[in-house]
Motif scaffolding. Structure first.
Motif, mmCIF file in Angstrom:
data_model
loop_
_atom_site.group_PDB
_atom_site.id
_atom_site.type_symbol
_atom_site.label_atom_id
_atom_site.label_comp_id
_atom_site.label_asym_id
_atom_site.label_seq_id
_atom_site.Cartn_x
_atom_site.Cartn_y
_atom_site.Cartn_z
ATOM 1 N N PRO A 169 0.819 -1.228 0.000
ATOM 2 C CA PRO A 169 0.000 0.000 0.000
ATOM 3 C C PRO A 169 0.846 1.269 0.000
ATOM 4 C CG PRO A 169 -0.885 -1.594 1.548
ATOM 5 C CD PRO A 169 0.447 -2.117 1.121
ATOM 6 N N ALA A 170 1.977 1.249 0.728
ATOM 7 C CA ALA A 170 2.842 2.429 0.743
ATOM 8 C C ALA A 170 3.445 2.669 -0.634
ATOM 9 C CB ALA A 170 3.950 2.242 1.784
ATOM 10 N N GLN A 171 3.818 1.607 -1.318
ATOM 11 C CA GLN A 171 4.349 1.759 -2.673
ATOM 12 C C GLN A 171 3.282 2.285 -3.624
ATOM 13 O OE1 GLN A 171 5.775 -2.415 -2.648
ATOM 14 N NE2 GLN A 171 7.763 -1.621 -3.271
ATOM 15 N N SER A 172 2.050 1.829 -3.440
ATOM 16 C CA SER A 172 0.944 2.332 -4.265
ATOM 17 C C SER A 172 0.714 3.818 -4.033
ATOM 18 C CB SER A 172 -0.338 1.555 -3.962
ATOM 19 O OG SER A 172 -0.220 0.205 -4.337
ATOM 20 N N LEU A 178 0.072 -11.057 -6.386
ATOM 21 C CA LEU A 178 -0.464 -12.211 -7.106
ATOM 22 C C LEU A 178 -0.356 -13.424 -6.192
ATOM 23 C CD1 LEU A 178 -1.468 -13.600 -9.768
ATOM 24 C CD2 LEU A 178 0.964 -14.002 -10.284
ATOM 25 N N GLY A 179 -1.490 -14.019 -5.854
ATOM 26 C CA GLY A 179 -1.467 -15.205 -5.017
ATOM 27 C C GLY A 179 -2.416 -15.093 -3.840
ATOM 28 N N PRO A 180 -2.497 -16.161 -3.025
ATOM 29 C CA PRO A 180 -3.461 -16.228 -1.926
ATOM 30 C C PRO A 180 -2.912 -15.628 -0.635
ATOM 31 C CG PRO A 180 -2.283 -18.289 -2.073
ATOM 32 C CD PRO A 180 -1.736 -17.407 -3.178
ATOM 33 N N GLY A 181 -3.777 -15.629 0.390
ATOM 34 C CA GLY A 181 -3.332 -15.326 1.740
ATOM 35 C C GLY A 181 -3.121 -13.872 2.065
ATOM 36 N N LEU A 182 -3.641 -12.968 1.232
ATOM 37 C CA LEU A 182 -3.477 -11.534 1.473
ATOM 38 C C LEU A 182 -4.830 -10.857 1.614
ATOM 39 C CD1 LEU A 182 -0.628 -10.763 -1.081
ATOM 40 C CD2 LEU A 182 -0.422 -10.833 1.405
ATOM 41 N N PRO A 183 -4.919 -9.785 2.400
ATOM 42 C CA PRO A 183 -6.209 -9.104 2.586
ATOM 43 C C PRO A 183 -6.730 -8.466 1.300
ATOM 44 C CG PRO A 183 -4.431 -7.897 3.675
ATOM 45 C CD PRO A 183 -3.852 -9.192 3.224
ATOM 46 N N ASP A 184 -8.026 -8.255 1.277
ATOM 47 C CA ASP A 184 -8.690 -7.785 0.061
ATOM 48 C C ASP A 184 -8.305 -6.364 -0.338
ATOM 49 O OD1 ASP A 184 -10.005 -10.192 -0.176
ATOM 50 O OD2 ASP A 184 -11.814 -9.511 0.876
ATOM 51 N N HIS A 185 -7.822 -5.566 0.624
ATOM 52 C CA HIS A 185 -7.563 -4.160 0.282
ATOM 53 C C HIS A 185 -6.293 -3.965 -0.536
ATOM 54 C CE1 HIS A 185 -4.995 -4.460 3.959
ATOM 55 N NE2 HIS A 185 -4.260 -3.557 3.335
ATOM 56 N N LEU A 186 -5.467 -4.991 -0.656
ATOM 57 C CA LEU A 186 -4.239 -4.839 -1.435
ATOM 58 C C LEU A 186 -4.551 -4.871 -2.933
ATOM 59 C CD1 LEU A 186 -1.640 -7.093 0.407
ATOM 60 C CD2 LEU A 186 -2.101 -4.679 0.719
ATOM 61 N N PRO A 187 -3.817 -4.104 -3.723
ATOM 62 C CA PRO A 187 -4.001 -4.175 -5.184
ATOM 63 C C PRO A 187 -3.579 -5.554 -5.676
ATOM 64 C CG PRO A 187 -2.079 -2.837 -4.639
ATOM 65 C CD PRO A 187 -2.771 -3.121 -3.349
ATOM 66 N N LYS A 188 -4.397 -6.162 -6.511
ATOM 67 C CA LYS A 188 -4.148 -7.542 -6.938
ATOM 68 C C LYS A 188 -4.296 -7.676 -8.451
ATOM 69 C CE LYS A 188 -5.851 -9.994 -2.801
ATOM 70 N NZ LYS A 188 -6.126 -8.851 -1.946
ATOM 71 N N MET A 189 -3.575 -8.641 -8.993
ATOM 72 C CA MET A 189 -3.879 -9.124 -10.325
ATOM 73 C C MET A 189 -4.311 -10.579 -10.191
ATOM 74 S SD MET A 189 -0.205 -9.672 -12.265
ATOM 75 C CE MET A 189 -1.045 -10.433 -13.654
ATOM 76 N N ARG A 190 -5.089 -11.053 -11.143
ATOM 77 C CA ARG A 190 -5.627 -12.410 -11.102
ATOM 78 C C ARG A 190 -4.789 -13.333 -11.984
ATOM 79 N NH1 ARG A 190 -8.280 -11.494 -6.586
ATOM 80 N NH2 ARG A 190 -9.828 -9.818 -6.779
ATOM 81 N N TRP A 191 -4.863 -14.626 -11.661
ATOM 82 C CA TRP A 191 -4.125 -15.604 -12.454
ATOM 83 C C TRP A 191 -4.531 -15.552 -13.930
ATOM 84 C CZ3 TRP A 191 -0.009 -17.750 -10.348
ATOM 85 C CH2 TRP A 191 0.051 -17.874 -8.961
ATOM 86 N N ARG A 192 -5.799 -15.286 -14.174
ATOM 87 C CA ARG A 192 -6.272 -15.257 -15.566
ATOM 88 C C ARG A 192 -5.673 -14.092 -16.342
ATOM 89 N NH1 ARG A 192 -10.784 -13.506 -12.516
ATOM 90 N NH2 ARG A 192 -11.427 -11.354 -12.976
ATOM 91 N N GLN A 193 -5.066 -13.131 -15.624
ATOM 92 C CA GLN A 193 -4.448 -11.990 -16.300
ATOM 93 C C GLN A 193 -2.990 -12.246 -16.702
ATOM 94 O OE1 GLN A 193 -5.427 -9.174 -13.046
ATOM 95 N NE2 GLN A 193 -6.423 -7.932 -14.643
ATOM 96 N N LEU A 194 -2.445 -13.399 -16.346
ATOM 97 C CA LEU A 194 -1.041 -13.674 -16.650
ATOM 98 C C LEU A 194 -0.694 -13.514 -18.138
ATOM 99 C CD1 LEU A 194 -0.050 -16.671 -14.348
ATOM 100 C CD2 LEU A 194 0.849 -14.347 -14.289
#
Length: 354
Positions: free
Chosen positions: A30-33, A42-58
């Motif tokens: 979040p600080a980098q954002s 990218l991946g599991p185990g992180l809270p929803d508020h973090l910026p994410k990309m999905r596996w289907r976007q690879l």
């Protein structure tokens, strides 16, 4: 969700369970954002508020992002390095691979091979860097000093917990032999009868593998008649208020990677007694913010803790100094700034010689 075209840095996280790496990613991304970096996890185990990309976007990674010829794949684990190598070298995606190493030991041959394939390497401390056989940059972890801050009202005191006594001493992290939880419990069993104003709290996950270890500790506490004064909290939803409630934090690890908890405690205005595992010795100012003892040395740990239990005023002063020490030397912004320079070099935005 960020468009792949806007993502210049990917922070993979290939582990579901909470770990020190998880804590780093949760604070850092979040600080980098906020600094304008197009970064996604990218991946599991992180809270929803973090910026994410999905596996289907690879597949979108075959196309370079806006404004750069490549993306940075910032790995922190072996499996993340390997996945990045496959994406870059097998699927020919335009990626530069960066690895952050926190290990305080000689790497296995497999890990050394993975590291040799990286385009850049960061060490989280001088000690971890000493085990690397490749050029690297030392960038120490930092903590968010707005999230971790000194107490502000009665909810940040022992009075809010319902526990006995006037002062709290705590040990947080996974409950296991590696973390030295048994050393802390042993010290508390020996010291608390001498200091009736103090209560000890232990917070952290107990996995099935270590349940017997935890049960033995609880049995020892019960046999000493101290079950009301040495309390297992389990995993708490928000550990930050507990740091603020402490007068002393203890990190007795036998071995560690980097180890953020002493910094989190010091940022919260709490004195810290630690082993010299991980980067702990690089965090503590001896006799000013706390004390450092040899890892696994029970007597040294007990005696260092005793100093602060005997003098709550000394613990309070060390906590005050600790807060300023973290602000000056371990603020999260310092880590963000250091990584930005590495990212820019890999992205071709900095033409200076590495």
């Amino acid at each position: 969700m960020l468009s792949p075209a806007d993502i210049t840095v990917i922070a993979p996280h290939f582990k579901r369970r909470l770990s020190g790496v998880t804590s780093t990613v949760i604070q850092l991304v979040p600080a980098q954002s906020r600094h304008g970096r197009g970064i996604a996890t990218l991946g599991p185990g992180l809270p929803d508020h973090l910026p994410k990309m999905r596996w289907r976007q690879l597949p979108a990674l075959w196309r370079a992002p806006k404004g750069a010829p490549v993306r940075v794949w910032h790995a922190r684990r072996n499996n993340e390095m390997l996945f990045g190598i496959v994406l870059r070298d097998v699927f020919r995606m335009p990626l530069k691979l960066l690895f952050t190493s926190a290990a305080q030991r000689r790497h296995t041959g497999y890990t050394r091979w993975l590291i040799s394939k990286m385009d850049a390497v960061v060490a989280t401390s001088a000690r971890s860097g000493s085990f690397l056989l490749v050029p690297h940059t030392v960038i120490r972890h930092g903590v968010d000093t707005e999230l971790f801050h000194p107490g502000e009202d009665v909810s940040d005191t022992i009075a809010a917990t319902g526990l006995p006594g006037r002062h709290l001493v705590g040990c947080f992290g996974r409950v296991r032999h590696q973390k030295g939880t048994d050393l802390f419990v042993r010290a508390m069993i020996e010291l608390l009868p001498e200091f009736p104003d103090w209560t000890a709290v232990i917070s952290g996950r107990v996995t099935a593998e270590h349940q017997g270890f935890a049960d033995r500790l609880k049995a020892d506490i019960a046999a000493a008649g101290l079950s009301s004064r040495i309390v297992f909290l389990g995993e708490v939803d928000d550990i930050k208020p507990w740091y603020r409630r402490l007068s002393l934090y203890v990190a007795p690890s036998r071995n560690e990677g980097f180890g953020l908890t002493p910094l989190e405690s010091m940022a919260s205005g709490t004195a810290a007694v630690t082993s010299d595992a991980g980067a702990y010795a690089e965090m503590i100012v001896e006799n000013a913010t706390g004390k450092v003892v040899p890892a696994g040395n029970y007597e040294a740990l007990r005696d260092a803790i005793r100093v602060y239990l005997a003098s709550p005023a000394a613990a309070e002063e060390a906590g005050r100094v600790s807060r300023q020490h973290v602000l000056d030397n371990f603020a999260l912004e310092n880590e963000v700034g250091g990584l930005e320079k590495v990212y820019d070099r890999l992205l071709g935005h900095d033409k200076a010689t590495p």
